[in-house]
Design a protein around this motif. Structure first.
Motif, PDB file in Angstrom:
ATOM      1  N   VAL A 132     -25.126  -0.802  17.831  1.00  0.00           N
ATOM      2  CA  VAL A 132     -25.582   0.592  17.870  1.00  0.00           C
ATOM      3  C   VAL A 132     -26.617   0.772  18.975  1.00  0.00           C
ATOM      4  CG1 VAL A 132     -26.893   2.340  16.601  1.00  0.00           C
ATOM      5  CG2 VAL A 132     -25.023   1.120  15.482  1.00  0.00           C
ATOM      6  N   ALA A 133     -27.527  -0.174  19.093  1.00  0.00           N
ATOM      7  CA  ALA A 133     -28.534  -0.085  20.154  1.00  0.00           C
ATOM      8  C   ALA A 133     -27.881  -0.172  21.527  1.00  0.00           C
ATOM      9  CB  ALA A 133     -29.571  -1.202  19.984  1.00  0.00           C
ATOM     10  N   ALA A 134     -26.929  -1.100  21.705  1.00  0.00           N
ATOM     11  CA  ALA A 134     -26.263  -1.241  22.998  1.00  0.00           C
ATOM     12  C   ALA A 134     -25.460   0.008  23.341  1.00  0.00           C
ATOM     13  CB  ALA A 134     -25.350  -2.464  22.977  1.00  0.00           C
ATOM     14  N   TYR A 135     -24.779   0.560  22.368  1.00  0.00           N
ATOM     15  CA  TYR A 135     -23.980   1.778  22.562  1.00  0.00           C
ATOM     16  C   TYR A 135     -24.882   2.928  23.023  1.00  0.00           C
ATOM     17  CZ  TYR A 135     -20.345   5.268  21.400  1.00  0.00           C
ATOM     18  OH  TYR A 135     -19.410   6.275  21.443  1.00  0.00           O
ATOM     19  N   ASN A 136     -25.987   3.115  22.331  1.00  0.00           N
ATOM     20  CA  ASN A 136     -26.900   4.206  22.688  1.00  0.00           C
ATOM     21  C   ASN A 136     -27.663   3.922  23.970  1.00  0.00           C
ATOM     22  OD1 ASN A 136     -27.231   6.460  20.399  1.00  0.00           O
ATOM     23  ND2 ASN A 136     -26.711   4.519  19.409  1.00  0.00           N
ATOM     24  N   ASN A 137     -27.887   2.645  24.276  1.00  0.00           N
ATOM     25  CA  ASN A 137     -28.525   2.311  25.550  1.00  0.00           C
ATOM     26  C   ASN A 137     -27.647   2.734  26.725  1.00  0.00           C
ATOM     27  OD1 ASN A 137     -30.678   1.218  24.201  1.00  0.00           O
ATOM     28  ND2 ASN A 137     -30.091  -0.903  24.537  1.00  0.00           N
ATOM     29  N   ALA A 347     -41.118   4.668  10.253  1.00  0.00           N
ATOM     30  CA  ALA A 347     -42.142   5.277  11.110  1.00  0.00           C
ATOM     31  C   ALA A 347     -41.593   5.556  12.507  1.00  0.00           C
ATOM     32  CB  ALA A 347     -43.358   4.362  11.189  1.00  0.00           C
ATOM     33  N   MET A 348     -40.821   4.616  13.054  1.00  0.00           N
ATOM     34  CA  MET A 348     -40.246   4.822  14.385  1.00  0.00           C
ATOM     35  C   MET A 348     -39.241   5.961  14.372  1.00  0.00           C
ATOM     36  SD  MET A 348     -39.734   0.849  15.595  1.00  0.00           S
ATOM     37  CE  MET A 348     -38.969   1.355  17.125  1.00  0.00           C
ATOM     38  N   TRP A 349     -38.457   6.040  13.319  1.00  0.00           N
ATOM     39  CA  TRP A 349     -37.488   7.130  13.211  1.00  0.00           C
ATOM     40  C   TRP A 349     -38.182   8.479  13.130  1.00  0.00           C
ATOM     41  CZ3 TRP A 349     -36.355   9.798   8.344  1.00  0.00           C
ATOM     42  CH2 TRP A 349     -35.345  10.754   8.484  1.00  0.00           C
ATOM     43  N   ARG A 350     -39.192   8.587  12.281  1.00  0.00           N
ATOM     44  CA  ARG A 350     -39.924   9.855  12.155  1.00  0.00           C
ATOM     45  C   ARG A 350     -40.649  10.189  13.459  1.00  0.00           C
ATOM     46  NH1 ARG A 350     -38.512  13.569   9.359  1.00  0.00           N
ATOM     47  NH2 ARG A 350     -40.629  14.429   9.526  1.00  0.00           N
ATOM     48  N   VAL A 355     -40.982  13.264  18.684  1.00  0.00           N
ATOM     49  CA  VAL A 355     -40.931  13.210  20.150  1.00  0.00           C
ATOM     50  C   VAL A 355     -39.777  14.066  20.662  1.00  0.00           C
ATOM     51  CG1 VAL A 355     -40.568  11.700  22.145  1.00  0.00           C
ATOM     52  CG2 VAL A 355     -42.040  10.961  20.271  1.00  0.00           C
ATOM     53  N   ILE A 356     -38.657  14.057  19.953  1.00  0.00           N
ATOM     54  CA  ILE A 356     -37.522  14.890  20.349  1.00  0.00           C
ATOM     55  C   ILE A 356     -37.919  16.359  20.358  1.00  0.00           C
ATOM     56  CG2 ILE A 356     -35.258  15.724  19.614  1.00  0.00           C
ATOM     57  CD1 ILE A 356     -34.637  12.894  18.666  1.00  0.00           C
ATOM     58  N   LYS A 357     -38.578  16.795  19.305  1.00  0.00           N
ATOM     59  CA  LYS A 357     -39.002  18.202  19.231  1.00  0.00           C
ATOM     60  C   LYS A 357     -39.947  18.540  20.380  1.00  0.00           C
ATOM     61  CE  LYS A 357     -38.611  18.508  14.178  1.00  0.00           C
ATOM     62  NZ  LYS A 357     -39.362  18.722  12.903  1.00  0.00           N
ATOM     63  N   SER A 358     -40.930  17.661  20.601  1.00  0.00           N
ATOM     64  CA  SER A 358     -41.901  17.917  21.673  1.00  0.00           C
ATOM     65  C   SER A 358     -41.223  17.895  23.042  1.00  0.00           C
ATOM     66  CB  SER A 358     -43.016  16.870  21.626  1.00  0.00           C
ATOM     67  OG  SER A 358     -43.698  16.915  20.398  1.00  0.00           O
ATOM     68  N   SER A 359     -40.300  16.961  23.216  1.00  0.00           N
ATOM     69  CA  SER A 359     -39.627  16.845  24.509  1.00  0.00           C
ATOM     70  C   SER A 359     -38.719  18.036  24.775  1.00  0.00           C
ATOM     71  CB  SER A 359     -38.822  15.542  24.566  1.00  0.00           C
ATOM     72  OG  SER A 359     -39.671  14.416  24.445  1.00  0.00           O
ATOM     73  N   SER A 403     -34.540   9.378  26.031  1.00  0.00           N
ATOM     74  CA  SER A 403     -35.002   8.133  25.418  1.00  0.00           C
ATOM     75  C   SER A 403     -35.356   8.338  23.954  1.00  0.00           C
ATOM     76  CB  SER A 403     -36.213   7.590  26.189  1.00  0.00           C
ATOM     77  OG  SER A 403     -35.881   7.319  27.539  1.00  0.00           O
ATOM     78  N   ALA A 404     -35.965   9.473  23.629  1.00  0.00           N
ATOM     79  CA  ALA A 404     -36.340   9.743  22.242  1.00  0.00           C
ATOM     80  C   ALA A 404     -35.110   9.884  21.355  1.00  0.00           C
ATOM     81  CB  ALA A 404     -37.203  11.003  22.168  1.00  0.00           C
ATOM     82  N   ARG A 405     -34.068  10.512  21.870  1.00  0.00           N
ATOM     83  CA  ARG A 405     -32.837  10.634  21.085  1.00  0.00           C
ATOM     84  C   ARG A 405     -32.238   9.266  20.807  1.00  0.00           C
ATOM     85  NH1 ARG A 405     -30.096  15.827  24.238  1.00  0.00           N
ATOM     86  NH2 ARG A 405     -31.325  17.458  23.190  1.00  0.00           N
ATOM     87  N   ARG A 406     -32.252   8.413  21.824  1.00  0.00           N
ATOM     88  CA  ARG A 406     -31.762   7.042  21.609  1.00  0.00           C
ATOM     89  C   ARG A 406     -32.629   6.326  20.591  1.00  0.00           C
ATOM     90  NH1 ARG A 406     -34.215   1.969  21.584  1.00  0.00           N
ATOM     91  NH2 ARG A 406     -32.612   0.369  21.867  1.00  0.00           N
ATOM     92  N   ASP A 407     -33.954   6.414  20.730  1.00  0.00           N
ATOM     93  CA  ASP A 407     -34.854   5.707  19.825  1.00  0.00           C
ATOM     94  C   ASP A 407     -34.690   6.186  18.390  1.00  0.00           C
ATOM     95  OD1 ASP A 407     -35.787   4.383  22.041  1.00  0.00           O
ATOM     96  OD2 ASP A 407     -37.593   5.600  22.253  1.00  0.00           O
ATOM     97  N   ALA A 408     -34.507   7.481  18.204  1.00  0.00           N
ATOM     98  CA  ALA A 408     -34.360   8.026  16.859  1.00  0.00           C
ATOM     99  C   ALA A 408     -33.098   7.500  16.193  1.00  0.00           C
ATOM    100  CB  ALA A 408     -34.352   9.555  16.904  1.00  0.00           C
ATOM    101  N   TYR A 409     -32.017   7.464  16.943  1.00  0.00           N
ATOM    102  CA  TYR A 409     -30.749   7.019  16.349  1.00  0.00           C
ATOM    103  C   TYR A 409     -30.799   5.533  16.009  1.00  0.00           C
ATOM    104  CZ  TYR A 409     -25.774   7.263  15.308  1.00  0.00           C
ATOM    105  OH  TYR A 409     -24.580   7.262  14.651  1.00  0.00           O
ATOM    106  N   VAL A 410     -31.301   4.728  16.936  1.00  0.00           N
ATOM    107  CA  VAL A 410     -31.354   3.289  16.702  1.00  0.00           C
ATOM    108  C   VAL A 410     -32.299   2.971  15.551  1.00  0.00           C
ATOM    109  CG1 VAL A 410     -32.007   1.066  17.708  1.00  0.00           C
ATOM    110  CG2 VAL A 410     -30.720   2.722  19.065  1.00  0.00           C
ATOM    111  N   ALA A 411     -33.447   3.643  15.507  1.00  0.00           N
ATOM    112  CA  ALA A 411     -34.386   3.413  14.407  1.00  0.00           C
ATOM    113  C   ALA A 411     -33.783   3.856  13.080  1.00  0.00           C
ATOM    114  CB  ALA A 411     -35.696   4.153  14.667  1.00  0.00           C
TER     115      ALA A 411
END
Length: 501
Positions: A132-137, A347-350, A355-359, A403-411
């Motif tokens: 999942v991380a590689a796919y989103n990367n 915590a990383m997911w939240r 970050v997505i909203k702010s970005s 990057s935030a979208r990727r981080d949210a999904y992976v987390a």
């Protein structure tokens, strides 16, 4: 019911049209061919064999012997020493009592089989999280390459416009130098982004076994917990690595009993049949009618009572107790790790969600800012540097959003994995029936044949040596949400109607 609903939901959201490569496709390929998973399955099959090995110690044993002896030198008047002798024998030994060593060895082996099966689930979940991380990367880096390529094109247009305005005396050499510097920096950033994309694609090849094609955006993740406490409650019950650690701890209790059995007596029953033939050589030439063949049958009770073994049993017991203490502490450490992993993933997911909203707000604001700066530049109220800064700020916010979208999904997926809900049965993977380690265990646990071997080992995971080296070429159109409607063409910056400054 809640667990079943979760499985159906995860499987449903991973289903997607077959026109492009989906996350579900990538997970299915990794589940089938990833060498970490296939090696884990082989390791589990080896662990399964410990059960029949342990049971064999308590089962009857049959052995046969045979020999032929030729006495080359005999005394001259010996009538009882044959020239040749042939002997055969067969014996049956039945263990009756071993102090509980066999019984507890079997229980320890069975418990470790359960631990291995849970550990295999954990291996699959970890591999799925990596996929999942590689796919989103790949998706993230493709977007970043596209954004940087777009930025380079815009800055090339800006530089051309600045040079034109310099030729007519509307700008200074400093303005042109600023545009040249910013374009050089953008090209360097594009090179770095392309290198990162190549690295992400190669990592995808390593995990999935094939090059990434046109990847579809991943589907939303369902049934994410409402709080870290609820996530931890589920993880403490269903995390496969924690279950495996607890099973390993339980197995050591039987190991201590096995060690204690070494001080107890053992009892067995032995039955033997022996046949002897002198091949007509006993008393040959003596004229005596001496039998040339003989047979004997024996049965007996074998009792072994250890009295003194040099301290070995006590040392083995202390060793087993120490290893049990280690396993108990390891289970506690695993529990702590699962709690920390689950809370951190939550915590990383939240955080990534925020970050997505702010970005998204920042991208919208920077898009509006760039539009205003370009408009003000056209009437002489803004400099070229203002435009360059606005371009860079928009790019930075877009990269942060990607990057935030990727981080949210992976987390989020890592959170599900920590909760024990990101395994093959949860994902509804296609490509044939799911691998069930219990099938092999059920097939071998009661085998008693000495000749029922398995098939010769052969490679399962394919090599990736023939997969072409990955490139940084991006054919995917840029996400409309990341693109901008701002007119960034040359006429805005030529200063055709702008007074000289």
């Amino acid at each position: 019911m809640g667990r079943y609903t979760s499985l159906v939901a995860v499987a449903a959201i991973l289903a997607a049209p077959a026109s492009a490569e989906t996350l579900r496709d990538a997970l299915a390929k990794a589940y089938r061919d990833n060498p970490t998973i296939t090696a884990g399955r082989a390791q589990q099959r080896a662990t399964d064999e410990n059960v029949p090995i342990a049971r064999a110690a308590g089962r009857p044993g049959v052995s046969a012997t045979g020999s032929i002896t030729d006495n080359l030198i005999r005394s001259g008047n010996s009538f009882t020493t044959p020239e040749r002798i042939a002997q055969t024998g067969i014996s049956l030994n039945v263990p009756v009592f071993s102090g509980g060593a066999v019984r507890n060895s079997v229980r320890a082996a069975e418990t470790r089989v359960a631990a291995g099966q849970a550990g295999l689930r954990g291996t699959e979940a970890t591999t799925f999280t990596n996929v999942v991380a590689a796919y989103n990367n790949v998706l993230r880096d493709e977007a970043i390459v596209s954004l940087n390529a777009q930025n380079v094109k815009v800055l090339e247009t800006n530089l051309k416009a600045a040079q034109d305005r310099f030729q007519v005396g509307d700008l200074t050499r400093t303005d042109v130098a600023q545009s040249e510097a910013r374009l050089s920096l953008a090209r360097a950033q594009l090179q770095g982004a392309e290198a990162s994309l190549i690295g992400s694609r190669e990592n995808y090849v390593q995990l999935v076994g094939e090059a990434p094609g046109a990847l579809e955006p991943p589907p939303p993740l369902p049934n994410l917990p409402a709080s870290p406490d609820s996530a931890v409650d589920v993880a403490l019950q269903e995390n496969p690595d924690l279950i495996a650690s607890r099973r390993q701890r339980d197995a050591t209790r039987y190991d201590v009993k096995v060690a204690q059995a070494s001080r107890l007596p053992t009892v067995g029953v032995g039955v033997g049949e022996n046949y002897t033939s002198y091949l007509g050589s006993l008393g040959a030439g003596s004229g005596l009618g001496i039998g040339q063949n003989g047979a004997a049958t024996s049965i007996g009770l074998n009792v072994s009572l250890p009295i003194f073994q040099g301290g070995r049993p006590a040392a083995q017991i202390r060793q087993a107790q120490a290893l049990r203490s280690q396993a108990i502490e390891n289970a506690t450490a695993a529990e702590r790790q699962v709690i920390a992993q689950t809370r951190s993933a939550y915590a990383m997911w939240r955080s990534a969600q925020e970050v997505i909203k702010s970005s998204e707000t920042a991208v919208s604001a920077n898009r509006l800012s760039l539009e205003g700066v370009r408009a003000e530049n056209s009437v002489g109220n803004r400099t070229i540097l203002d435009i360059l800064n606005a371009e860079q700020e928009l790019l930075n916010s877009q990269v942060t959003l990607v990057s935030a979208r990727r981080d949210a999904y992976v987390a989020g997926f890592a959170l599900l994995a920590a909760m024990g809900r990101a395994e093959a049965r949860d994902l509804g993977l296609d490509g044939g029936p799911l691998y069930n380690p219990a099938d092999n265990y059920d097939a071998v646990r009661n085998r008693i044949s000495d000749f029922a071997t398995g098939p010769a080992p052969s490679p399962i995971a394919p090599t990736t040596a023939k997969v072409p080296a990955q490139s940084a070429t991006v054919t995917r159109p840029l996400d409309p949400e990341l693109d901008t409607a701002v007119d960034r063409s040359a006429p805005l910056t030529t200063g055709e109607h702008t007074p000289n400054r």
